[in-house]
Structures are given as structure tokens and as C-alpha cells.
Design a protein around this motif. Structure first.
Motif, PDB file in Angstrom:
ATOM      1  N   VAL A  75       0.883  -1.082  -0.061  1.00 47.65           N
ATOM      2  CA  VAL A  75       0.083  -0.092   0.067  1.00 47.65           C
ATOM      3  C   VAL A  75       0.878   1.241  -0.030  1.00 47.65           C
ATOM      4  CG1 VAL A  75      -1.639   1.464   1.345  1.00 47.65           C
ATOM      5  CG2 VAL A  75      -1.997  -1.140   1.136  1.00 47.65           C
ATOM      6  N   GLY A  76       1.962   1.268   0.897  1.00 48.43           N
ATOM      7  CA  GLY A  76       2.628   2.474   0.710  1.00 48.43           C
ATOM      8  C   GLY A  76       3.522   2.816  -0.523  1.00 48.43           C
ATOM      9  N   ALA A  77       4.085   1.630  -1.063  1.00 47.66           N
ATOM     10  CA  ALA A  77       4.849   1.755  -2.078  1.00 47.66           C
ATOM     11  C   ALA A  77       3.975   2.057  -3.352  1.00 47.66           C
ATOM     12  CB  ALA A  77       5.289   0.404  -2.474  1.00 47.66           C
ATOM     13  N   ALA A  78       2.677   1.714  -3.359  1.00 49.17           N
ATOM     14  CA  ALA A  78       1.816   1.961  -4.441  1.00 49.17           C
ATOM     15  C   ALA A  78       1.451   3.495  -4.327  1.00 49.17           C
ATOM     16  CB  ALA A  78       0.395   1.236  -4.340  1.00 49.17           C
ATOM     17  N   PHE A  79       1.240   3.950  -3.116  1.00 48.43           N
ATOM     18  CA  PHE A  79       0.847   5.331  -3.104  1.00 48.43           C
ATOM     19  C   PHE A  79       1.898   6.410  -3.390  1.00 48.43           C
ATOM     20  CE2 PHE A  79      -0.293   9.298  -0.213  1.00 48.43           C
ATOM     21  CZ  PHE A  79      -1.576   9.359  -0.657  1.00 48.43           C
ATOM     22  N   LEU A  80       3.166   6.006  -3.193  1.00 44.29           N
ATOM     23  CA  LEU A  80       4.362   6.754  -3.443  1.00 44.29           C
ATOM     24  C   LEU A  80       4.508   6.880  -5.016  1.00 44.29           C
ATOM     25  CD1 LEU A  80       7.008   5.595  -0.697  1.00 44.29           C
ATOM     26  CD2 LEU A  80       5.894   8.103  -0.867  1.00 44.29           C
ATOM     27  N   VAL A  81       4.452   5.404  -5.396  1.00 42.53           N
ATOM     28  CA  VAL A  81       4.295   5.683  -6.874  1.00 42.53           C
ATOM     29  C   VAL A  81       3.231   6.451  -7.592  1.00 42.53           C
ATOM     30  CG1 VAL A  81       4.111   4.061  -8.941  1.00 42.53           C
ATOM     31  CG2 VAL A  81       5.461   3.279  -7.133  1.00 42.53           C
ATOM     32  N   TYR A  82       1.934   6.351  -6.989  1.00 43.17           N
ATOM     33  CA  TYR A  82       0.816   7.136  -7.480  1.00 43.17           C
ATOM     34  C   TYR A  82       1.168   8.761  -7.354  1.00 43.17           C
ATOM     35  CZ  TYR A  82      -3.198   9.967  -6.624  1.00 43.17           C
ATOM     36  OH  TYR A  82      -4.117  10.745  -6.962  1.00 43.17           O
ATOM     37  N   LEU A  83       1.778   9.268  -6.145  1.00 39.10           N
ATOM     38  CA  LEU A  83       2.259  10.422  -6.097  1.00 39.10           C
ATOM     39  C   LEU A  83       3.122  10.821  -7.073  1.00 39.10           C
ATOM     40  CD1 LEU A  83       2.426  10.912  -2.228  1.00 39.10           C
ATOM     41  CD2 LEU A  83       0.464  11.591  -3.901  1.00 39.10           C
ATOM     42  N   GLY A  84       4.211   9.889  -7.545  1.00 43.68           N
ATOM     43  CA  GLY A  84       5.280  10.359  -8.503  1.00 43.68           C
ATOM     44  C   GLY A  84       4.695  10.375  -9.879  1.00 43.68           C
ATOM     45  N   VAL A 194      11.898  10.521  -7.686  1.00 43.41           N
ATOM     46  CA  VAL A 194      12.330  10.636  -6.565  1.00 43.41           C
ATOM     47  C   VAL A 194      11.264   9.509  -5.798  1.00 43.41           C
ATOM     48  CG1 VAL A 194      12.825  11.462  -4.296  1.00 43.41           C
ATOM     49  CG2 VAL A 194      14.014  12.308  -6.280  1.00 43.41           C
ATOM     50  N   LEU A 195       9.993  10.007  -5.811  1.00 50.19           N
ATOM     51  CA  LEU A 195       8.930   9.450  -5.067  1.00 50.19           C
ATOM     52  C   LEU A 195       8.711   7.912  -5.734  1.00 50.19           C
ATOM     53  CD1 LEU A 195       6.246  12.290  -5.131  1.00 50.19           C
ATOM     54  CD2 LEU A 195       7.483  11.207  -3.182  1.00 50.19           C
ATOM     55  N   ILE A 196       8.994   8.033  -6.989  1.00 47.05           N
ATOM     56  CA  ILE A 196       8.855   6.351  -7.354  1.00 47.05           C
ATOM     57  C   ILE A 196       9.751   5.706  -7.121  1.00 47.05           C
ATOM     58  CG2 ILE A 196       8.797   5.150  -9.674  1.00 47.05           C
ATOM     59  CD1 ILE A 196       7.218   7.620 -11.169  1.00 47.05           C
ATOM     60  N   ALA A 197      11.099   6.175  -7.091  1.00 47.90           N
ATOM     61  CA  ALA A 197      12.146   5.355  -6.639  1.00 47.90           C
ATOM     62  C   ALA A 197      12.165   4.809  -5.164  1.00 47.90           C
ATOM     63  CB  ALA A 197      13.456   6.309  -6.824  1.00 47.90           C
ATOM     64  N   LEU A 198      11.701   5.891  -4.376  1.00 49.81           N
ATOM     65  CA  LEU A 198      11.208   5.643  -3.106  1.00 49.81           C
ATOM     66  C   LEU A 198      10.268   4.459  -2.774  1.00 49.81           C
ATOM     67  CD1 LEU A 198      11.417   9.305  -1.575  1.00 49.81           C
ATOM     68  CD2 LEU A 198      12.920   7.431  -0.924  1.00 49.81           C
ATOM     69  N   GLY A 199       9.274   4.512  -3.655  1.00 52.45           N
ATOM     70  CA  GLY A 199       8.151   3.509  -3.756  1.00 52.45           C
ATOM     71  C   GLY A 199       8.609   2.142  -3.983  1.00 52.45           C
TER      72      GLY A 199
END
Length: 207
Positions: A75-84, A194-199
Motif C-alpha cells: 500500500v505504501g509503495a503504491a501510494f508513493l508511486v501514485y504521487l510520483g 524520487v517518489l517513484i524510486a522511494l516507492g
């Protein structure tokens, strides 16, 4: 209880790069200081909830449960990728090099920024693992665990709010330059990456 060591540890943790820092920098750059405030408050609400969960033993259950850990991680990874991806989309739709654009907070709303910060923090299973390992080091054996952890967490929240708002104020000073259309487009592209990489990093993380 060594409060000096606790404060130093919190400052080092706050200054470390991660999703929180990326979100705050992006908000402050594109929306100014006021735009970053709800993001900071949302992140700190999520942190305090995790701290209370650690004191109540819930975070330990999450940290020990393979299913819970994986669910939160996804869930956390998907949300970060969504923001990215959303940042990438904004960069793609932005053209030219015009004057400063309107602050993003006026379009997305205070509560949306607050919610983003809260979700990013709560959907991070590493926060559960961290809380379980971090707070017991500073709770004396003769003190009540829940009450002492709750007070320490309030102190951490206060320190991080001040630290992150100072960061937001510093970045926000250059807000007019950041919000020029051409610069904004590049910033959205970089922050999205950056956000996608963090995700992706969160999605592949282990305990």
C-alpha cells in the motif's frame, strides 16, 4: 531517561532523506510555506499514531506479522508511486516558461495535502519496525510504558514539526523561482522520479 540522546537521535532521524523529506520539499517549493504545513502535520499525525501503536504493542504485531508487513509495504509503495506518476503527469502537461503559477495548495486543498502526509506515514511498515526498536531504549523500567512513550512521541512530534517547518520556510523563500512554469516542470519531473524510486525501494524492502 537520557533526553539529550533522545533529542539528538530525533534530529538525526528527521534530517535523513526519505518520503517525508521529499514530500515536504516538493510542497514547499511549489506551494510555499503555507502549502507545506498540512503535509508536515499529516506526517506527524501518522508518526504519533505509530508511536501509540508501539506503546500498545500493536506495532510489534505488525512488525512480526508477515502478512501485515507485506500489505502495508504494498500500500505504501503504491501510494508513493501514485504521487510520483501524478507529479510526472503535471510536468508533462506544463509547457513554456511563463510567470509564477498559483500555489498548488489552492487547487488541491489543505486536507488533501494533510491526507497525503498521513497516508505516507501510516502505510510505511518500516515505521512500525522503527518504533518498536526505538522508544524502549528511552523508557526507564520503572516508568509506565504507554504514558512515557506517548510523552516522548509528543516531544518527537514537536521537534520534527519545528525542523520541517524551518526547512519549508527556507525552501519557500525561493518559491517564486520554483513556481516559474519551466522550473516547476523540471521540479515535478525530478520529484516524481524520487517518489517513484522511494516507492520501489519500499516495495522491495525487507525487515
Amino acid at each position: 531517561m537520557d533526553l539529550v540522546a533522545f533529542v539528538v537521535a530525533v534530529l538525526l532521524i528527521s534530517a535523513s532523506p526519505g518520503p517525508a523529506m521529499a514530500l515536504i520539499f516538493r510542497r514547499a517549493a511549489l506551494s510555499g510555506f503555507s502549502g507545506a504545513v498540512p503535509t508536515v502535520l499529516g506526517l506527524e499525525l501518522g508518526l504519533y499514531v505509530w508511536a501509540l501503536c508501539a506503546a500498545a504493542g500493536i506495532a510489534a504485531i505488525v512488525a512480526a506479522s508477515q502478512v501485515a508487513f507485506v500489505v502495508l509495504r504494498v500500500v505504501g509503495a503504491a501510494f508513493l508511486v501514485y504521487l510520483g506518476i501524478r507529479a510526472w503527469r503535471t510536468a508533462w502537461l506544463t509547457r513554456g516558461d511563463g510567470p509564477a503559477v498559483e500555489a498548488e495548495v489552492t487547487r488541491t486543498g489543505w486536507w488533501r495535502a494533510f491526507g497525503e502526509g498521513t497516508v505516507v506515514q501510516l502505510a510505511n511498515p518500516k515505521a512500525a519496525v522503527f518504533m518498536v526498536a526505538f522508544y524502549p531504549q528511552f523508557v526507564p523500567v520503572d516508568r509506565p510504558l504507554f504514558a512515557t512513550t506517548a510523552l516522548l512521541a509528543l516531544l518527537q512530534v514537536a521537534i520534527e514539526v519545528v525542523f520541517y517547518l524551518m526547512l519549508a520556510a527556507a525552501v519557500g523563500r525561493a518559491g517564486v523561482w520554483f513556481r516559474r512554469t519551466k522550473v516547476r516542470r523540471r521540479l515535478e519531473a525530478v520529484s516524481g522520479t524520487v517518489l517513484i524510486a522511494l516507492g520501489i525501494r519500499l516495495a522491495t524492502t525487507t525487515r
